[in-house]
Write an enzyme that holds these catalytic residues in place. Structure first.
Site, PDB file in Angstrom:
ATOM      1  N   MET A  30       0.833  -1.199   0.000  1.00 41.83           N
ATOM      2  CA  MET A  30       0.000   0.000   0.000  1.00 41.83           C
ATOM      3  C   MET A  30       0.877   1.261   0.000  1.00 41.83           C
ATOM      4  SD  MET A  30      -3.411  -0.975   2.087  1.00 41.83           S
ATOM      5  CE  MET A  30      -2.765  -0.748   3.739  1.00 41.83           C
ATOM      6  N   GLY A  31       2.160   1.101  -0.327  1.00 41.47           N
ATOM      7  CA  GLY A  31       3.026   2.256  -0.490  1.00 41.47           C
ATOM      8  C   GLY A  31       3.570   2.802   0.825  1.00 41.47           C
ATOM      9  N   ALA A  32       4.112   4.054   0.737  1.00 39.65           N
ATOM     10  CA  ALA A  32       4.846   4.668   1.859  1.00 39.65           C
ATOM     11  C   ALA A  32       5.976   3.713   2.273  1.00 39.65           C
ATOM     12  CB  ALA A  32       3.933   5.007   3.030  1.00 39.65           C
ATOM     13  N   GLU A  35      12.021   0.156   5.015  1.00 43.58           N
ATOM     14  CA  GLU A  35      12.951  -0.980   4.875  1.00 43.58           C
ATOM     15  C   GLU A  35      12.235  -2.336   4.868  1.00 43.58           C
ATOM     16  OE1 GLU A  35      16.148  -2.086   4.299  1.00 43.58           O
ATOM     17  OE2 GLU A  35      16.249  -0.100   3.431  1.00 43.58           O
ATOM     18  N   GLY A  36      11.064  -2.419   5.498  1.00 46.50           N
ATOM     19  CA  GLY A  36      10.294  -3.672   5.464  1.00 46.50           C
ATOM     20  C   GLY A  36       9.911  -4.007   4.033  1.00 46.50           C
ATOM     21  N   HIS A  37       9.388  -3.000   3.314  1.00 48.74           N
ATOM     22  CA  HIS A  37       9.051  -3.211   1.901  1.00 48.74           C
ATOM     23  C   HIS A  37      10.314  -3.543   1.105  1.00 48.74           C
ATOM     24  CE1 HIS A  37       5.702  -0.307   3.080  1.00 48.74           C
ATOM     25  NE2 HIS A  37       5.023  -1.340   2.614  1.00 48.74           N
ATOM     26  N   GLN A  61     -10.240  -2.753   2.410  1.00 50.85           N
ATOM     27  CA  GLN A  61      -9.751  -3.398   3.636  1.00 50.85           C
ATOM     28  C   GLN A  61      -9.692  -2.451   4.823  1.00 50.85           C
ATOM     29  OE1 GLN A  61      -5.891  -4.344   1.676  1.00 50.85           O
ATOM     30  NE2 GLN A  61      -4.998  -3.964   3.680  1.00 50.85           N
ATOM     31  N   GLY A 148       4.985  -9.993   4.367  1.00 48.80           N
ATOM     32  CA  GLY A 148       5.774  -9.823   5.586  1.00 48.80           C
ATOM     33  C   GLY A 148       5.145 -10.522   6.780  1.00 48.80           C
ATOM     34  N   ARG A 188       2.463   3.300   8.965  1.00 51.76           N
ATOM     35  CA  ARG A 188       1.701   4.108   9.926  1.00 51.76           C
ATOM     36  C   ARG A 188       2.598   4.764  10.975  1.00 51.76           C
ATOM     37  NH1 ARG A 188      -2.114  -0.071   8.928  1.00 51.76           N
ATOM     38  NH2 ARG A 188      -4.107   0.791   8.214  1.00 51.76           N
TER      39      ARG A 188
HETATM   40  P1  AMP Z   1       1.760  -2.664   3.471  1.00 50.22           P
HETATM   41  O1  AMP Z   1       2.244  -1.692   2.445  1.00 50.22           O
HETATM   42  O2  AMP Z   1       1.848  -2.167   4.883  1.00 50.22           O
HETATM   43  O3  AMP Z   1       0.414  -3.277   3.123  1.00 50.22           O
HETATM   44  O4  AMP Z   1       2.793  -3.872   3.436  1.00 50.22           O
HETATM   45  C1  AMP Z   1       3.120  -4.526   2.248  1.00 50.22           C
HETATM   46  C2  AMP Z   1       3.843  -5.805   2.583  1.00 50.22           C
HETATM   47  O5  AMP Z   1       5.003  -5.487   3.337  1.00 50.22           O
HETATM   48  C3  AMP Z   1       2.989  -6.740   3.472  1.00 50.22           C
HETATM   49  O6  AMP Z   1       3.188  -8.079   3.067  1.00 50.22           O
HETATM   50  C4  AMP Z   1       3.546  -6.489   4.848  1.00 50.22           C
HETATM   51  O7  AMP Z   1       3.413  -7.596   5.714  1.00 50.22           O
HETATM   52  C5  AMP Z   1       5.008  -6.234   4.530  1.00 50.22           C
HETATM   53  N1  AMP Z   1       5.618  -5.469   5.626  1.00 50.22           N
HETATM   54  C6  AMP Z   1       5.117  -4.354   6.226  1.00 50.22           C
HETATM   55  N2  AMP Z   1       5.914  -3.969   7.229  1.00 50.22           N
HETATM   56  C7  AMP Z   1       6.945  -4.864   7.262  1.00 50.22           C
HETATM   57  C8  AMP Z   1       8.108  -5.007   8.095  1.00 50.22           C
HETATM   58  N3  AMP Z   1       8.373  -4.166   9.082  1.00 50.22           N
HETATM   59  N4  AMP Z   1       8.936  -6.043   7.840  1.00 50.22           N
HETATM   60  C9  AMP Z   1       8.667  -6.927   6.829  1.00 50.22           C
HETATM   61  N5  AMP Z   1       7.598  -6.836   6.015  1.00 50.22           N
HETATM   62  C10 AMP Z   1       6.757  -5.816   6.233  1.00 50.22           C
END
Ligand code: AMP
Length: 284
Positions: A30-32, A35-37, A61, A148, A188
């Site tokens: 969902m962008g933003a 490092e997790g992404h 969602q 993730g 967030r």
């Molecule tokens: P989101 O953009 O928050 O919907 O996340 C996109 C993908 O990145 C999802 O599969 C999340 O589980 C994963 N994700 C978000 N935060 C993290 C993180 N801190 N470490 C690893 N993966 C992450």
């Protein structure tokens, strides 16, 4: 990197690489970006020849309209990060492209969607996730899709979905990337005030407390969750839930006699955060 806006653009762009047998990896987001992404993009690159990242803030969602409105959006910055990380295609559709006039189908995964996040955010949350992920799998037809561990329950919903509907995609779950103080990275987090940002580290501390007790031989889930809750309350955080569950079903456990998952959700200021941690009993 190419930015694609429509389903037909995606299909046209991937026709050739697919026919050449190149492996396609998808990272739905969902962008933003943080490092997790980035860790998911890198992982996709290791296994796949073409990396597709979808960027779509999926209204279906969001159970809370204020959360949807406040959700951070900065496509230009995201595109620069994705290009830097050698993402091949950024699929950034409009809401109308994904949910055109007359759209009326919903994918609903049973049981696992109903507890914890499903209970607190409402059924619509995981229905929205399952529906958009099914669409992304059908649009992009990836060989492997990356998610993730931070969103642990979501990964189970998606695994169930892929298995139940025989979707020809491998689902890979990657470890949670954290800030130096342990806070799980999340789009967030940037919405937290400086004071709330400091307090938010208590979520991970509460999970570490649980793990330390389990490692020391404590098996009583009631005692472990009470200690984790105390850690949160010491930071003036009232949890929505702290639970210890079976990592495969999210059924609550009473004793820890096998690997378990501790999950937590709490509002810190106005921002709702989640985290989780595997708990491994010490070998005796
Ligand atoms: P989101 O953009 O928050 O919907 O996340 C996109 C993908 O990145 C999802 O599969 C999340 O589980 C994963 N994700 C978000 N935060 C993290 C993180 N801190 N470490 C690893 N993966 C992450």
């Amino acid at each position: 990197m190419r930015t694609l806006r429509t389903v037909s653009e995606v299909r046209a762009a991937l026709r050739r690489p697919r026919s050449e047998g190149r492996r396609i990896g998808l990272v739905p987001t969902m962008g933003a970006f943080h490092e997790g992404h980035a860790s998911l993009f890198r992982r996709a690159h290791q296994d796949c020849d073409e990396v597709v990242v979808s960027l779509f803030v999926n209204p279906a969602q969001f159970n809370d309209r204020a959360d949807l409105v406040a959700y951070p959006r900065d496509e230009r910055r995201d595109a620069a990060i994705a290009a830097e990380l050698r993402v091949d295609y950024l699929f950034a559709p409009t809401v109308e492209e994904i949910y055109p006039h007359g759209f009326s189908t919903s994918v609903s995964v049973g049981a696992i969607s109903e507890v914890l996040e499903g209970e607190h955010r409402g059924r619509e949350h995981f229905d929205g996730v399952a529906t958009v992920v099914t669409k992304l799998f059908n649009i992009i037809a990836p060989d492997i899709a990356y998610f993730g561990q931070k969103d642990a329950q979501q990964t189970l919903v998606i695994r169930r979905l892929a298995e139940d509907l025989n979707l020809p995609v491998e689902v890979e779950v990657c470890p949670t990337v954290r800030e130096p103080d342990g806070l799980a990275m999340s789009s967030r987090n940037q919405l937290l005030s400086p004071g709330d940002r400091a307090r938010a580290a208590a979520l991970n501390r509460s999970l570490q407390t649980a793990q330390a007790l389990v490692a020391a031989g404590q098996a009583d889930v009631r005692l472990i969750t009470a200690a984790a809750e105390t850690e949160l309350r010491n930071a003036a955080i009232q949890p929505e839930y702290v639970q210890i569950v079976d990592p495969d079903t999210f059924a609550p456990l009473a004793r820890i006699d096998r690997p378990a998952l501790a999950v937590v959700a709490a509002r810190v200021g106005t921002v709702r955060l989640i985290d989780n941690q595997m708990l491994s009993p010490s070998p005796r």
